[in-house]
Design a protein around this motif. Sequence first.
Motif, PDB file in Angstrom:
ATOM      1  N   THR A 106       6.532 -12.072  -8.151  1.00  0.00           N
ATOM      2  CA  THR A 106       5.792 -11.098  -8.927  1.00  0.00           C
ATOM      3  C   THR A 106       6.872  -9.973  -9.492  1.00  0.00           C
ATOM      4  N   GLU A 109       8.591 -15.099  -4.124  1.00  0.00           N
ATOM      5  CA  GLU A 109       8.072 -14.308  -3.483  1.00  0.00           C
ATOM      6  C   GLU A 109       7.021 -15.098  -2.446  1.00  0.00           C
ATOM      7  N   THR A 160       4.423 -14.677  -0.391  1.00  0.00           N
ATOM      8  CA  THR A 160       3.032 -14.227  -0.384  1.00  0.00           C
ATOM      9  C   THR A 160       2.157 -14.676  -1.626  1.00  0.00           C
ATOM     10  N   LEU A 161       2.694 -15.195  -2.426  1.00  0.00           N
ATOM     11  CA  LEU A 161       1.977 -15.702  -3.510  1.00  0.00           C
ATOM     12  C   LEU A 161       1.403 -16.941  -3.087  1.00  0.00           C
ATOM     13  N   LEU A 216       0.243 -17.019   0.127  1.00  0.00           N
ATOM     14  CA  LEU A 216      -0.109 -16.440   1.290  1.00  0.00           C
ATOM     15  C   LEU A 216      -0.839 -17.452   2.242  1.00  0.00           C
ATOM     16  N   THR A 247       9.754 -10.141   1.892  1.00  0.00           N
ATOM     17  CA  THR A 247       8.727  -9.947   0.691  1.00  0.00           C
ATOM     18  C   THR A 247       8.965  -8.996  -0.180  1.00  0.00           C
ATOM     19  N   ALA A 254       1.738  -8.251  -2.057  1.00  0.00           N
ATOM     20  CA  ALA A 254       0.603  -9.022  -1.773  1.00  0.00           C
ATOM     21  C   ALA A 254      -0.823  -8.357  -1.920  1.00  0.00           C
ATOM     22  N   ASN A 255      -0.946  -7.122  -1.336  1.00  0.00           N
ATOM     23  CA  ASN A 255      -2.131  -6.361  -1.579  1.00  0.00           C
ATOM     24  C   ASN A 255      -2.487  -6.138  -3.111  1.00  0.00           C
ATOM     25  N   TYR A 296      -3.648  -9.597  -4.639  1.00  0.00           N
ATOM     26  CA  TYR A 296      -4.928 -10.104  -3.937  1.00  0.00           C
ATOM     27  C   TYR A 296      -6.042  -9.116  -3.825  1.00  0.00           C
ATOM     28  N   THR A 301      -2.766  -7.273   4.947  1.00  0.00           N
ATOM     29  CA  THR A 301      -2.018  -7.320   6.306  1.00  0.00           C
ATOM     30  C   THR A 301      -2.576  -7.492   7.442  1.00  0.00           C
TER      31      THR A 301
END
Length: 211
Positions: free
Chosen positions: A34, A85, A87-88, A90, A111, A115-116, A119, A124
Amino acid sequence: MSSPRTSAIKTLPAQTIGYTLRDSRYLNITNRCTLRCEFCPKFNGMWAVQDYQLRLDHEPTLEEIVAAAGNPEDYREIVFCGLGEPTLRLYTLLEAATRLRHRAKRIRLNTDGLANLVYGRDVTPDMEGLIDALSVSLNAQDDETYNTHCRPKLPGAYEAMLDFVKCAREFVPEITLTAIDGLPGVDMAACEKIAQRLRVGFRRRVLDVVG
């Protein structure tokens, strides 16, 4: 006699999904990110960490990721990291953590904390009981300096990252913010104060030292 094409194929380095640094086992699950950090080695054509080539020819499957962890009990921790990254991916990450949970002494996620934002919800709570520690890239003491060095693809990234940390405190036992000493305009003392204000840990990294 091998053709030049065949010889070239044989000499290509193997894709690295799992790699070991010190007593930690790292899992490289995506090259997507990201951020477009100016200091990231991949933007300078370097895809290696220590002697490990981390450029992926495909994003590894769940089975490949779990297999790349080897014997988790042999390591101090399992770390989702790599030159991208995590969490891409997740949901794949969380499923891999679920499968490794009963064997791993500790599971850490490196990270950018976006992520928040990606998405559109607070992710979390999904990490509770699966992720023991987060290393979050703070990288700067303010939005302007962060944008200069990290070049986020999404607007509002800096504040979103700070908000992610606030949310994650409820679900992840250990959180550490990191910043890189040597980036122009980055005030390490101010970065550490942000970590203190958020009641999380802080770690100083050094420019051009990866891994």
